[in-house]
Design an enzyme around this catalytic site. Sequence first.
Site, PDB file in Angstrom:
ATOM      1  N   TYR A 143      -0.052  54.346  36.015  1.00  0.00           N
ATOM      2  CA  TYR A 143       0.463  54.890  34.764  1.00  0.00           C
ATOM      3  C   TYR A 143       0.538  53.846  33.650  1.00  0.00           C
ATOM      4  CZ  TYR A 143       1.884  59.100  37.343  1.00  0.00           C
ATOM      5  OH  TYR A 143       1.895  60.248  38.095  1.00  0.00           O
ATOM      6  N   LYS A 194      -2.093  53.585  50.219  1.00  0.00           N
ATOM      7  CA  LYS A 194      -3.422  53.950  50.730  1.00  0.00           C
ATOM      8  C   LYS A 194      -4.197  52.655  50.982  1.00  0.00           C
ATOM      9  CE  LYS A 194      -5.627  57.374  50.866  1.00  0.00           C
ATOM     10  NZ  LYS A 194      -6.082  58.183  52.032  1.00  0.00           N
ATOM     11  N   ASP A 227      -1.506  60.326  52.038  1.00  0.00           N
ATOM     12  CA  ASP A 227      -1.922  61.689  52.367  1.00  0.00           C
ATOM     13  C   ASP A 227      -1.242  62.183  53.639  1.00  0.00           C
ATOM     14  OD1 ASP A 227      -3.378  59.766  53.733  1.00  0.00           O
ATOM     15  OD2 ASP A 227      -5.324  60.740  53.461  1.00  0.00           O
ATOM     16  N   ASP A 251       5.379  59.922  42.377  1.00  0.00           N
ATOM     17  CA  ASP A 251       5.459  61.091  41.512  1.00  0.00           C
ATOM     18  C   ASP A 251       5.115  62.347  42.309  1.00  0.00           C
ATOM     19  OD1 ASP A 251       5.528  62.826  39.382  1.00  0.00           O
ATOM     20  OD2 ASP A 251       4.009  61.791  38.202  1.00  0.00           O
ATOM     21  N   ASP A 255       8.013  65.195  44.080  1.00  0.00           N
ATOM     22  CA  ASP A 255       7.988  66.598  43.679  1.00  0.00           C
ATOM     23  C   ASP A 255       7.752  67.501  44.892  1.00  0.00           C
ATOM     24  OD1 ASP A 255       8.476  65.997  41.077  1.00  0.00           O
ATOM     25  OD2 ASP A 255       6.583  66.726  40.281  1.00  0.00           O
TER      26      ASP A 255
END
Length: 370
Positions: A143, A194, A227, A251, A255
């Site tokens: 970001y 990852k 994942d 993020d 959620d």
Amino acid sequence: MSDAKKLLALPGDGIGPEVMREVLKIVHWLGQARDLHLEITEELVGGASLAVHGVPIRDEVISLAKEADAVLFGSVGDPAWAHVDFDKRPEVAILRLRQELELFANLRPAKVFDALVDASTLKPDVVRGLDIMIVRETVGGVYFGQPRGIETLPDGTKRGVNTEVYTTPEIERVARVAFELARVRDNRVCSVEKCNVMESGLLWKQVVTDLHAREYSDVQLSHMLADNCAMQLVRNPRQFDVIVTGNLFGDILSDLASMLTGSLGMLPSATLGTVQAAGKRHALYEPIHGSAPDIAGKNLANPLAQILSFAMLLRYSFNREEDAALIEKAVSNVLDSGLRTADIAAPGFTPVGTEAMGAAVLQEMKNLVQ
């Protein structure tokens, strides 16, 4: 008053002002009944600021945030401003606050209240008793990394670029927050990245592992690919205690975890900065739901996430654990009584509005201290 703490309230857009009003009623009662001395300043951010000042957040508001002992934030986002340049979008307000105050660690609890077990889309036996904390790094990663932008290529097509970047100090400081939280919870941290396909993920895993060995070997540490973590949160979320991860994955995963509880309208968050030499720590508290413009001004919004965000503020910024627990107990009792806003109402329930839910929590707080 000389001992008064400075609180900056930023209601923002959409349902932000509505849910903020319910919290401020609680704040004022705590001042009268529980000796909580606050100097409250209220300012515009997001689309509300754009409409008046032409920018999503003014430099003056950033200065007020830096001077405050804590910032209580509502929500930003307004489709009326979808046409403006990216750096003028309402959401820039929260991004600037995080960056300018160096709010690097976002704490997002996902806790299932007993009364709301059936509100989750997952089976009750999967989510019953769920209480996890996701610690998300918030001022680094994709970001904020450079280079970024959209460029036109020689053939006339375009290319969008965002860069995932993390340094050792950035990873260490957010991992420390996670390890310290784990020590007062169930003493388990799962670090998520990852590392199999991203060099930044490989560095993340190495740094967290080294920090754990040096300073936090008493805490149980595990590692998981992002994942797989998403899958495991749906399959068996109670296997986790504290999850620490970077900005992008945090993020998404937070959620996802929020919906395990039944509604975005139930979950608070805290975003913390570095403890300064004088002991002060910049901090911002906000519900994780958005501005929900489709229900704004209709007295339909669930104020509980904003109220619980204030409870986190009392705990982490003002060291008022008793008052924080009072709010949380009142929320739990109100839910146990069967009161529901529309987002958490099961078939057969008649939902109440924003004001009625806020009033019920405040009344229950009064009942608990009688």
